[in-house]
Design a protein around this motif. Structure first.
Motif, PDB file in Angstrom:
ATOM      1  N   ASN A  94       0.834  -1.197   0.000  1.00  0.00           N
ATOM      2  CA  ASN A  94       0.000   0.000   0.000  1.00  0.00           C
ATOM      3  C   ASN A  94       0.872   1.252   0.000  1.00  0.00           C
ATOM      4  OD1 ASN A  94      -2.317  -1.690   0.417  1.00  0.00           O
ATOM      5  ND2 ASN A  94      -1.872  -1.698   2.613  1.00  0.00           N
ATOM      6  N   PHE A  95       0.457   2.242  -0.777  1.00  0.00           N
ATOM      7  CA  PHE A  95       1.068   3.561  -0.758  1.00  0.00           C
ATOM      8  C   PHE A  95       0.075   4.544  -0.150  1.00  0.00           C
ATOM      9  CE2 PHE A  95       3.639   1.700  -4.085  1.00  0.00           C
ATOM     10  CZ  PHE A  95       4.863   2.349  -4.006  1.00  0.00           C
ATOM     11  N   ALA A  96       0.497   5.332   0.838  1.00  0.00           N
ATOM     12  CA  ALA A  96      -0.358   6.377   1.414  1.00  0.00           C
ATOM     13  C   ALA A  96       0.215   7.740   1.052  1.00  0.00           C
ATOM     14  CB  ALA A  96      -0.425   6.224   2.938  1.00  0.00           C
ATOM     15  N   GLU A 100      -3.153  13.007  -4.238  1.00  0.00           N
ATOM     16  CA  GLU A 100      -3.550  11.908  -5.118  1.00  0.00           C
ATOM     17  C   GLU A 100      -2.835  11.953  -6.459  1.00  0.00           C
ATOM     18  OE1 GLU A 100      -7.141   9.631  -5.610  1.00  0.00           O
ATOM     19  OE2 GLU A 100      -8.166  11.093  -4.331  1.00  0.00           O
ATOM     20  N   ARG A 101      -2.344  13.103  -6.848  1.00  0.00           N
ATOM     21  CA  ARG A 101      -1.565  13.177  -8.093  1.00  0.00           C
ATOM     22  C   ARG A 101      -0.357  12.262  -8.018  1.00  0.00           C
ATOM     23  NH1 ARG A 101       2.849  15.608 -10.350  1.00  0.00           N
ATOM     24  NH2 ARG A 101       3.509  16.386  -8.312  1.00  0.00           N
ATOM     25  N   ILE A 102       0.268  12.195  -6.836  1.00  0.00           N
ATOM     26  CA  ILE A 102       1.433  11.339  -6.645  1.00  0.00           C
ATOM     27  C   ILE A 102       1.025   9.871  -6.738  1.00  0.00           C
ATOM     28  CG2 ILE A 102       3.238  10.653  -5.015  1.00  0.00           C
ATOM     29  CD1 ILE A 102       3.660  13.407  -6.285  1.00  0.00           C
ATOM     30  N   LEU A 103      -0.092   9.491  -6.123  1.00  0.00           N
ATOM     31  CA  LEU A 103      -0.552   8.108  -6.196  1.00  0.00           C
ATOM     32  C   LEU A 103      -0.859   7.708  -7.637  1.00  0.00           C
ATOM     33  CD1 LEU A 103      -2.921   7.703  -3.101  1.00  0.00           C
ATOM     34  CD2 LEU A 103      -0.512   7.075  -3.315  1.00  0.00           C
ATOM     35  N   LYS A 104      -1.445   8.622  -8.399  1.00  0.00           N
ATOM     36  CA  LYS A 104      -1.764   8.315  -9.791  1.00  0.00           C
ATOM     37  C   LYS A 104      -0.502   8.156 -10.628  1.00  0.00           C
ATOM     38  CE  LYS A 104      -6.344  10.418  -9.673  1.00  0.00           C
ATOM     39  NZ  LYS A 104      -7.208  11.548 -10.098  1.00  0.00           N
ATOM     40  N   ILE A 119     -10.563   7.991   1.921  1.00  0.00           N
ATOM     41  CA  ILE A 119     -10.465   8.613   3.246  1.00  0.00           C
ATOM     42  C   ILE A 119     -11.683   8.228   4.070  1.00  0.00           C
ATOM     43  CG2 ILE A 119     -10.466  10.841   4.445  1.00  0.00           C
ATOM     44  CD1 ILE A 119      -8.946  11.976   2.020  1.00  0.00           C
ATOM     45  N   SER A 120     -11.476   7.971   5.351  1.00  0.00           N
ATOM     46  CA  SER A 120     -12.576   7.608   6.240  1.00  0.00           C
ATOM     47  C   SER A 120     -12.382   8.298   7.582  1.00  0.00           C
ATOM     48  CB  SER A 120     -12.602   6.083   6.434  1.00  0.00           C
ATOM     49  OG  SER A 120     -11.444   5.655   7.136  1.00  0.00           O
ATOM     50  N   VAL A 125      -5.752   9.996   4.737  1.00  0.00           N
ATOM     51  CA  VAL A 125      -5.182  10.090   3.393  1.00  0.00           C
ATOM     52  C   VAL A 125      -5.622   8.875   2.582  1.00  0.00           C
ATOM     53  CG1 VAL A 125      -3.170  11.410   4.130  1.00  0.00           C
ATOM     54  CG2 VAL A 125      -3.044   8.919   4.073  1.00  0.00           C
ATOM     55  N   PRO A 126      -5.751   9.025   1.261  1.00  0.00           N
ATOM     56  CA  PRO A 126      -6.073   7.872   0.414  1.00  0.00           C
ATOM     57  C   PRO A 126      -4.897   6.911   0.332  1.00  0.00           C
ATOM     58  CG  PRO A 126      -5.654   9.799  -0.942  1.00  0.00           C
ATOM     59  CD  PRO A 126      -5.659  10.269   0.484  1.00  0.00           C
ATOM     60  N   ILE A 127      -5.198   5.640   0.085  1.00  0.00           N
ATOM     61  CA  ILE A 127      -4.166   4.602   0.014  1.00  0.00           C
ATOM     62  C   ILE A 127      -4.322   3.834  -1.292  1.00  0.00           C
ATOM     63  CG2 ILE A 127      -3.325   2.455   1.042  1.00  0.00           C
ATOM     64  CD1 ILE A 127      -4.141   3.497   3.754  1.00  0.00           C
TER      65      ILE A 127
END
Length: 270
Positions: A94-96, A100-104, A119-120, A125-127
């Motif tokens: 998993n990447f956190a 989100e640009r970095i995750l994409k 996110i919850s 942060v999104p993962i």
């Protein structure tokens, strides 16, 4: 069993299409195998496996990504050793990242379907979720395991790619003062901190290691680079082989003391 908050049908379908096994989907989604199967079938998605089989389709991911060094691989690896986790009981990583640009970009470089845990109330942060036994094994060969936070060694990165690796580390766990005089990277692993410190010394930067206890009593280490000359030299070294793969705000702060003519050159080579 209730569905986890924030999980939509589209997310479930994307996880399925990425090749994620049902047993790995269940804790993310909060539904049983059969309930997940029913969601997929409801949307007329072609079903290639029954929930009980546990056999995923081939993962949509470049499973050789961490086998061959490149500037993109080094940057992603630097991000992962700071912002990534290896599952202890599943073949997934998993990447956190709050950006989100970095995750994409990571998903793009690794040729993986963009499957994100949203996110919850318990996650800020999104993962990005990537399922691959091969990638998990390759990371282990590079020294990154499921219990990496305290024991992470400084990896054996080829000198050619060290700047890109350090850029990934800075983008992951680096803090840069808005005035651009100070930067530090925080880690719980002394071995990693010492290795990073030695790299900064080799680059003739003004650097030091400090440590402190967190509120929970855990010791963390900070590796510093100080002074506008050292900060400018650091930026020259880590942004020398980049395209779009960097955090915008950190680059702006790290490069602000470079002369205007150098900045123009910088933009052209990046």
């Amino acid at each position: 069993m209730p569905r986890n908050k924030g999980i939509t049908d589209d997310m479930i379908i994307e996880m399925y299409k990425s090749g994620m096994p049902y047993k790995e989907m269940v804790p993310i989604i909060g539904l049983s195998n059969r309930a997940i199967y029913n969601v997929i079938a409801k949307h007329n998605v072609t079903v290639n496996r029954e929930p009980s089989s546990g056999q995923p389709r081939k993962h949509k991911v470049n499973e050789d990504f961490f086998k061959i060094w490149s500037h993109e691989m080094a940057w992603v690896f630097g991000l992962f050793v700071t912002d990534g986790t290896v599952s202890g009981n599943a073949h997934s990583i998993n990447f956190a990242q709050k950006d989100e640009r970095i995750l994409k970009l990571v998903a793009k470089y690794m040729e993986v379907a963009y499957v994100v845990r949203p996110i919850s109330t318990t996650r800020t942060v999104p993962i990005l979720v990537i399922n691959s036994k091969e990638i998990k094994n390759d990371l282990a060969n590079l020294g990154v395991t499921s219990n990496k936070s305290l024991t992470l060694p400084f990896p054996d990165v080829p000198e050619e790619f060290m700047g890109s690796f350090v850029r990934g580390v800075v983008d992951g766990d680096g803090w840069v003062q808005d005035r651009g005089y100070v930067m530090n990277i925080t880690t719980a692993s002394y071995n990693f901190a010492e290795g990073l410190y030695n790299i900064f010394k080799k680059w003739n930067l003004k650097t030091e290691i400090t440590n402190q206890l967190t509120n929970s009593g855990r010791k963390v280490y900070r590796v510093w680079v100080k002074g506008k000359e050292s900060i400018s030299e650091l930026s020259r070294l880590i942004y020398n082989n980049c395209e779009e793969n960097y955090v915008y705000t950190k680059r702006e702060r790290l490069t602000q003391w470079i002369k205007e003519t150098e900045v123009k050159y910088f933009v052209e080579i990046c």
